[in-house]
Scaffold this motif. Structure first.
Motif, PDB file in Angstrom:
ATOM      1  N   GLU A 438       0.812  -1.206   0.000  1.00  0.00           N
ATOM      2  CA  GLU A 438       0.000   0.000   0.000  1.00  0.00           C
ATOM      3  C   GLU A 438       0.853   1.267   0.000  1.00  0.00           C
ATOM      4  N   ILE A 439       0.354   2.277  -0.710  1.00  0.00           N
ATOM      5  CA  ILE A 439       0.998   3.587  -0.712  1.00  0.00           C
ATOM      6  C   ILE A 439       0.707   4.266   0.626  1.00  0.00           C
ATOM      7  N   ARG A 440       1.771   4.672   1.323  1.00  0.00           N
ATOM      8  CA  ARG A 440       1.624   5.313   2.633  1.00  0.00           C
ATOM      9  C   ARG A 440       1.902   6.807   2.590  1.00  0.00           C
ATOM     10  N   SER A 441       2.543   7.296   1.531  1.00  0.00           N
ATOM     11  CA  SER A 441       2.901   8.712   1.460  1.00  0.00           C
ATOM     12  C   SER A 441       2.917   9.172   0.014  1.00  0.00           C
ATOM     13  N   PHE A 442       2.763  10.478  -0.169  1.00  0.00           N
ATOM     14  CA  PHE A 442       2.618  11.055  -1.505  1.00  0.00           C
ATOM     15  C   PHE A 442       3.086  12.501  -1.448  1.00  0.00           C
TER      16      PHE A 442
END
Length: 473
Positions: A438-442
């Motif tokens: 899963e993507i946790r930061s952007f």
């Protein structure tokens, strides 16, 4: 006696041999391995057959006394795939019309009205020599899911795989770099204004600095505690750790520890010249720049905002100097940044509020209940849900930017290891990004760049070929 022996052998064969794959007989089986047999005792030994091809099939009884099939003139020899004697056939109409499919010519024969067994005829044209090449060029309808076997380099279907063999789909995207130095999840990404360095924080207890031009790691700061949030403001970098916020100036190299929070600092934001930290104890801590030049720290704790009953996991700054906080208690609270008082509590989710983002005069919230709520302010000054978008999996985060045509684009990180892109306000899907976890930061960068960090510690650098404009709040 011979008949009895033959019958017993036939029974033993049926008991020990798996049934023949019907898709293999039709030339359409794509399983490897297949639990059914890819051979048939009824096929003649000289029959031409390719179980991995997808030819155009025509059906015809093989032993009808009333009709026979004649080979048209000037046509390449035909090969019978399967010939079995039908049990019952009735008269039917037949045609020798030629049909071309994927470069192959087939004889068109209408299907009989009643025929238990069927024959398949295949004919190759003289200008087609490599059947496998023709089949490989046949279009395959792709799904919108990434192939999990391709991700581990074990997919055997190649271009014929129905799932995507790409880290994204949609027009105008490309992957520039994949930076994998962190040992655990990347929980925060910061790109200070005017700097050519990118900073990333991770639960491995480090903050890394990256050269934006080369992608090389320039340095590592060991904090000896899990980093669960990261934000930049001016020349300052702030990292949320357990029971504190770490701060350091990238120009002077000075670093400080801001004490006060109880438990892990899960969210950080800066608004109205105030540093805000959402902590595990459900309290939001606020610091301002100290007015005392002799103070040990340039920041002083000015307020604690209490109201949530569980950890505060997300913070967003909106219009009219408003602060929005989302919590594990399923609620959203609205705070006035001038008075630092709670003015409203919103209850629109049935699970953890995972992310908040402000777009124009709207507030968007995501939750582990698989929904994204769009809140709008009524004439009475109350925020109400105007629209609810539903995903198949829990929504982990929301991020926004606008495209080259000034259309707002919402990035929606979901628990299914993907980020979905929607055009606002229609929620029309523009594409998807895929990762191993899963993507946790952007973080949005200049010139169409944006960065994502996932649960494995991988930092991805993406390029949007259509240069975006100012990012959403």
């Amino acid at each position: 006696m011979a008949v009895i022996t033959t019958t017993r052998r036939s029974e033993r064969f049926r008991r020990t041999t798996p049934p023949t794959c019907k898709y293999w007989l039709a030339g359409r089986c794509n399983r490897n391995p297949c639990r059914f047999s890819h051979s048939s005792p009824t096929l003649p030994s000289n029959a031409y057959y390719n179980g991995n091809t997808t030819y155009k099939h025509s059906k015809q009884p093989t032993n009808c006394a009333s009709k026979t099939l004649e080979k048209p003139a000037n046509r390449a020899p035909m090969a019978v795939v399967s010939v079995e004697k039908p049990t019952k056939c009735e008269p039917m109409a037949m045609s020798d019309e030629k049909i071309t499919v994927c470069g192959l010519e087939a004889v068109s024969v209408e299907e009989p009205t009643k025929c238990v067994q069927k024959a398949v005829l295949i004919e190759k044209t003289a200008d087609v020599e490599d059947v496998d090449t023709v089949i490989a060029e046949a279009p395959v309808e792709k799904s919108r899911s990434i192939c999990k076997y391709w991700m581990t380099d074990t997919c055997v279907h190649g271009d014929l795989c129905q799932n995507l063999h790409s880290w994204f789909y949609g027009d105008g995207f490309s992957t520039l770099a994949r930076l994998h130095e962190h040992k655990k999840a990347v929980t925060g990404i910061a790109l200070p204004a005017g700097s050519d360095k990118l900073y990333s924080g991770s639960t491995d207890g480090t903050v890394r600095a990256w050269d934006c031009n080369t992608g090389r790691c320039l340095g590592v700061i060991n904090l000896n505690s899990e980093v669960t949030s990261l934000v930049s403001e001016g020349s300052w970098i702030f990292a949320g750790v357990k029971n504190a916020v770490k701060a350091w100036n990238i120009q002077t190299g000075a670093d400080f520890t801001l004490d006060g929070p109880m438990g892990q600092v899960l969210s950080l934001n800066v608004g109205n010249d105030i540093l805000l930290a959402g902590a595990e104890d459900g309290v939001i801590y606020a610091w301002r720049v100290s007015s005392d030049p002799k103070a040990e720290s340039p920041f002083e704790l000015v307020a604690t905002l209490s109201g949530h009953t569980k950890p505060v996991v997300c913070l967003a700054i909106g219009c009219y100097k408003m602060l929005y906080s989302g919590s594990m208690d399923h609620s959203i609270k609205v705070w006035d940044l001038d008075t630092l008082q709670c003015t409203m509590t919103l209850n629109g989710h049935s699970d953890v509020v995972t992310s908040l983002i402000c777009w124009d005069h709207y507030l968007l919230s995501s939750s582990s209940d698989c929904t994204v709520n769009v809140w709008v302010c009524t004439e009475e000054g109350i925020l109400k849900v105007a629209y609810t978008h539903t995903e198949k999996n829990a929504v982990l985060g929301l991020y926004g930017m606008t495209d080259a045509e000034a259309k707002p684009i919402l990035f929606c990180s979901c628990k299914g290891n993907s980020v979905r892109m929607y055009e606002l306000p229609t929620f029309l899907e523009r594409g998807r990004l895929f990762t191993r976890q899963e993507i946790r930061s952007f973080e949005i960068g200049p010139n169409g760049l944006f960065f994502t960090g996932d649960g494995t510690g991988l930092l991805n650098v993406w390029k949007w070929l259509e240069e975006p404009k100012v990012p959403c709040s």
